[in-house]
Design an enzyme around this catalytic site. Structure first.
Site, PDB file in Angstrom:
ATOM      1  N   ASP B  67     145.456  30.800 -48.106  1.00 30.28           N
ATOM      2  CA  ASP B  67     145.160  30.064 -49.330  1.00 30.28           C
ATOM      3  C   ASP B  67     145.799  28.674 -49.193  1.00 30.28           C
ATOM      4  O   ASP B  67     146.697  28.485 -48.379  1.00 30.28           O
ATOM      5  CB  ASP B  67     145.782  30.839 -50.505  1.00 30.28           C
ATOM      6  CG  ASP B  67     145.666  30.086 -51.806  1.00 30.28           C
ATOM      7  OD1 ASP B  67     144.577  29.544 -52.063  1.00 30.28           O
ATOM      8  OD2 ASP B  67     146.656  30.025 -52.556  1.00 30.28           O
ATOM      9  N   ASP B  69     146.432  25.969 -52.203  1.00 29.43           N
ATOM     10  CA  ASP B  69     147.300  25.514 -53.286  1.00 29.43           C
ATOM     11  C   ASP B  69     148.402  26.507 -53.624  1.00 29.43           C
ATOM     12  O   ASP B  69     148.148  27.689 -53.839  1.00 29.43           O
ATOM     13  CB  ASP B  69     146.462  25.221 -54.530  1.00 29.43           C
ATOM     14  CG  ASP B  69     145.722  23.911 -54.371  1.00 29.43           C
ATOM     15  OD1 ASP B  69     146.388  22.886 -54.227  1.00 29.43           O
ATOM     16  OD2 ASP B  69     144.472  23.937 -54.356  1.00 29.43           O
TER      17      ASP B  69
END
Lengths: 125, 244
Positions: B67, B69
């Site tokens: 991922d 953020d």
């Protein structure tokens, strides 16, 4: 996925952890040696610097200039600490502690050599 | 007349000195970050034993889904009134993205050790970026993180997520059909709700310069590639997901 395969996987997983921590030992030993040698040099240098009657008479920087052995070993020691030698001498336990942090999420732990400790699954309340 | 000129001169001097001082502080902050990163024990690649090498040749190469953020980076854009990072912290890079015909500037902060992390794990896993953000932003961030090393080539964005109860769920079967060799690293448990046995949770990161969560994962990720099925280890997850 049967339990035999799972056990095999956990064994392979553990093997890498123990192997890695074992591989770290020689380098850690060298860092420890270096820290001891430089510390002893600094201590002897400091002793000679302090018992020299000239040290109290002349200025601080002149006295340091008169004792290059102490000055150099002291600078080296400070440099080593800046480079993080205090962490490098305990690298295997740092790595083991990191493993434990992550493994706790998976109901496991490990000792300082990297051996896995499987915990029983807690009962759902 | 003389007095006013003197005052004006003094004011200019003070303004100049203040600018110089803030520049100095900025430089110092950058250096402190470098020193902290250098002092920390990282994770040197050490050789495999023959048994482990043999084992590695028997199992499949795994895929690590990452991922962006709050896992690898944290960003805020110029419209935000209260940025989460401490004011004055210099961003690692600034992205200019046009969203809905409006140019937006994103100030991106890299999580500590992210470059080292990517360099190391790219040798063990095939890396895939899966973010719930928009493609235009996600691809720009991934390009910056990749830094022309060609390690983050496969990317999935918001359009590849499924929206359920207001949260984006990442469907791993889009990335790879064989769930025995895919791992997802994400800070939000909602993202891997449909594949809890393939997940590695990580604490959300916003600004802490001494964070070592990525380094903490390295021993585990190193060992995980020797399993035939990653779920042998990951399914032991207790899912005591704290709301990070």
């Amino acid at each position: 996925m049967n339990s035999l395969e799972q056990a095999e996987d956990l064994k392979a997983f553990e093997r890498r952890l123990t192997e890695y921590i074992h591989c770290l030992q020689p380098a850690t030993g060298r860092w420890r040696m270096l820290l001891i040698v430089v510390s002893v040099c600094t201590a002897t240098g400091a002793w000679n610097w302090l018992i020299d009657p000239e040290t109290q008479k002349v200025s601080f920087f002149t006295s340091l200039w008169n004792h290059p052995f102490f000055t150099i070993s002291c600078i080296t020691l400070i440099g080593l600490f800046f480079a993080g030698i205090h962490k490098r001498v305990v690298a295997p336990s740092i790595i083991a502690a990191r493993c434990r942090t992550v493994l706790a999420e998976y109901n496991m732990s490990c000792d300082d050599t990297g051996k896995l400790i499987l915990k029983p699954r807690p009962h759902v309340q | 007349m003389m007095r006013t000129q003197c005052l004006l001169g003094l004011r200019t001097f003070v303004a100049f000195a203040a600018k110089l001082w803030s520049f100095f502080i900025y430089l110092l902050r950058r250096q402190i970050r470098t020193v902290i990163q250098y002092q920390t024990v990282r994770y040197d690649i050490l050789p495999l034993s023959p048994v482990s090498r043999n084992r590695l040749s028997q199992v499949k190469r795994k895929i690590l889904v990452l991922d962006l953020d709050e896992t690898l980076i944290h960003s805020h854009h110029d419209g935000v009134l209260r940025p989460t990072v401490r004011p004055g912290t210099p961003p690692d890079f600034i992205l200019k993205v046009v969203i809905d015909k409006h140019p937006v500037r994103f100030f991106v902060h890299k999580r500590p050790h992210v470059d080292f992390f990517l360099e190391v794990v790219s040798q063990w896993y095939e890396l895939v970026v899966f973010t719930a953000s928009m493609e235009i932003y996600g691809s720009a961030v991934a390009d910056k993180l990749d830094n022309s090393r060609s390690i983050l080539k496969r990317r999935y964005y918001r359009q590849h997520c499924t929206l359920e109860l207001g949260s984006y769920i990442k469907d791993l079967s889009v990335v790879h059909s064989d769930l025995s060799s895919i791992v997802i690293l994400d800070n939000s448990p909602g993202a891997y709700r449909s594949h809890p046995d393939n997940a590695i949770p990580i604490k959300s990161w916003f600004s802490d310069p001494s964070d070592t969560a990525l380094l903490n994962l390295l021993p585990m990720l190193d060992a995980l590639r020797f399993t035939a099925d990653v779920r042998s280890v990951l399914s032991r997850n207790l899912h005591q997901h704290r709301l990070w």
